[in-house]
Design a protein around this motif. Structure first.
Motif, PDB file in Angstrom:
ATOM      1  N   ALA A  58       0.845  -1.201   0.000  1.00 38.86           N
ATOM      2  CA  ALA A  58       0.000   0.000   0.000  1.00 38.86           C
ATOM      3  C   ALA A  58       0.873   1.241   0.000  1.00 38.86           C
ATOM      4  CB  ALA A  58      -0.916   0.014   1.222  1.00 38.86           C
ATOM      5  N   ASP A  61      -5.117   9.954   1.810  1.00 41.88           N
ATOM      6  CA  ASP A  61      -4.931   9.962   0.363  1.00 41.88           C
ATOM      7  C   ASP A  61      -5.364  11.316  -0.185  1.00 41.88           C
ATOM      8  OD1 ASP A  61      -3.680   7.706  -0.646  1.00 41.88           O
ATOM      9  OD2 ASP A  61      -5.298   7.305  -2.048  1.00 41.88           O
ATOM     10  N   GLN A 104      -5.111   0.199   2.323  1.00 37.31           N
ATOM     11  CA  GLN A 104      -3.992   0.944   2.899  1.00 37.31           C
ATOM     12  C   GLN A 104      -3.966   0.799   4.416  1.00 37.31           C
ATOM     13  OE1 GLN A 104      -4.659   4.861   1.393  1.00 37.31           O
ATOM     14  NE2 GLN A 104      -3.763   4.440  -0.617  1.00 37.31           N
ATOM     15  N   THR A 128     -15.597   4.739  -4.934  1.00 35.68           N
ATOM     16  CA  THR A 128     -14.400   4.301  -5.659  1.00 35.68           C
ATOM     17  C   THR A 128     -13.204   4.139  -4.734  1.00 35.68           C
ATOM     18  OG1 THR A 128     -15.130   5.381  -7.695  1.00 35.68           O
ATOM     19  CG2 THR A 128     -12.780   4.912  -7.495  1.00 35.68           C
ATOM     20  N   TYR A 129     -13.020   5.093  -3.809  1.00 35.09           N
ATOM     21  CA  TYR A 129     -11.786   5.118  -3.029  1.00 35.09           C
ATOM     22  C   TYR A 129     -11.899   4.511  -1.633  1.00 35.09           C
ATOM     23  CZ  TYR A 129      -9.820   7.908  -6.749  1.00 35.09           C
ATOM     24  OH  TYR A 129      -9.365   8.320  -7.979  1.00 35.09           O
ATOM     25  N   GLN A 183      -9.832   1.341  -1.464  1.00 35.97           N
ATOM     26  CA  GLN A 183      -8.401   1.657  -1.486  1.00 35.97           C
ATOM     27  C   GLN A 183      -7.925   2.080  -0.108  1.00 35.97           C
ATOM     28  OE1 GLN A 183      -6.881   4.111  -4.774  1.00 35.97           O
ATOM     29  NE2 GLN A 183      -5.837   5.374  -3.269  1.00 35.97           N
ATOM     30  N   TYR A 226      -8.512 -10.219  -2.575  1.00 36.21           N
ATOM     31  CA  TYR A 226      -7.164 -10.031  -3.106  1.00 36.21           C
ATOM     32  C   TYR A 226      -6.387 -11.347  -3.103  1.00 36.21           C
ATOM     33  CZ  TYR A 226      -7.010  -4.931  -3.556  1.00 36.21           C
ATOM     34  OH  TYR A 226      -7.210  -3.638  -3.971  1.00 36.21           O
TER      35      TYR A 226
END
Length: 205
Positions: A13, A30, A54, A46-47, A50, A99
């Motif tokens: 990350a 971010d 992280q 979307t984020y 992420q 993942y």
């Protein structure tokens, strides 16, 4: 910043920044720059994954608790917003599972089993803040909505006529006019306006 998960060295990350929270936990940050009219709920949708990945890597690599993430966003060049994202451990673990399954398919060169990639029904994604507003009681909204609906077809016809006139005008003509329309060609763009006579006539109506 770079954090590699100690158990899965392929999971790395790169949060743009981190800071210490008041309670001693770590906050991953971010930074984003997006269009001025970007839809905030879609941006968060979307984020949010992420930020969770992280947080997962940072917590595993440092041994520190990560409770929150921050998304700092510039919209165009006129607006800045900061979004606080609460880290949902259940959601983060589901992302890790997905993942790991994907990585296994890559390593073993095997086609993915769809069942590997379907989160359980009882694991919802983190909530995305947004409001649903009923404007039925607003007279101003009703007037604007009525006008919008009534003029949709006329607007489409106007757009088509605008294109047709510009297509018909010779490329080397500085001005092309007739039937109340004057099309001006500056070399960089072509614009259409009413002739003075037509504008005066429309004003009388």
């Amino acid at each position: 910043q770079e954090y590699t998960h100690p158990d899965f060295n392929w999971l790395v990350a790169h949060p743009d920044d981190v800071r210490d929270a008041d309670d001693g936990s770590l906050v991953v940050i971010d930074y984003k720059h997006t269009a001025g009219d970007a839809f905030e709920p879609r941006l968060l949708e979307t984020y949010t994954p992420q930020i969770h990945v992280q947080a997962l890597c940072a917590a595993a690599a440092t041994g520190r608790e990560v409770k929150t993430g921050e998304l700092s966003v510039f919209f165009g060049n006129h607006k800045w917003s900061r979004f606080i994202i609460d880290i949902d451990e259940g959601y983060a673990s589901e992302l890790l599972r997905l993942y790991r399954n994907f990585h296994r398919c890559l390593v073993e060169d095997t086609p993915p089993d769809p069942s590997y990639f379907e989160p359980p029904a009882d694991t919802p994604p983190p909530p995305v803040p947004h409001r649903v507003v009923d404007m039925t009681a607003s007279n101003a909204w009703a007037d604007a909505a009525g006008t919008y609906i009534a003029t949709r077809e006329a607007a489409a016809q106007h757009k088509a006529a605008d294109k047709a006139l510009k297509d018909l005008a010779p490329d080397d003509a500085r001005s092309t006019h007739g039937h109340g329309i004057d099309l001006i060609n500056t070399g960089k763009r072509r614009s259409i306006k009413l002739t003075k006579e037509e504008a005066d006539e429309q004003a009388v109506k």
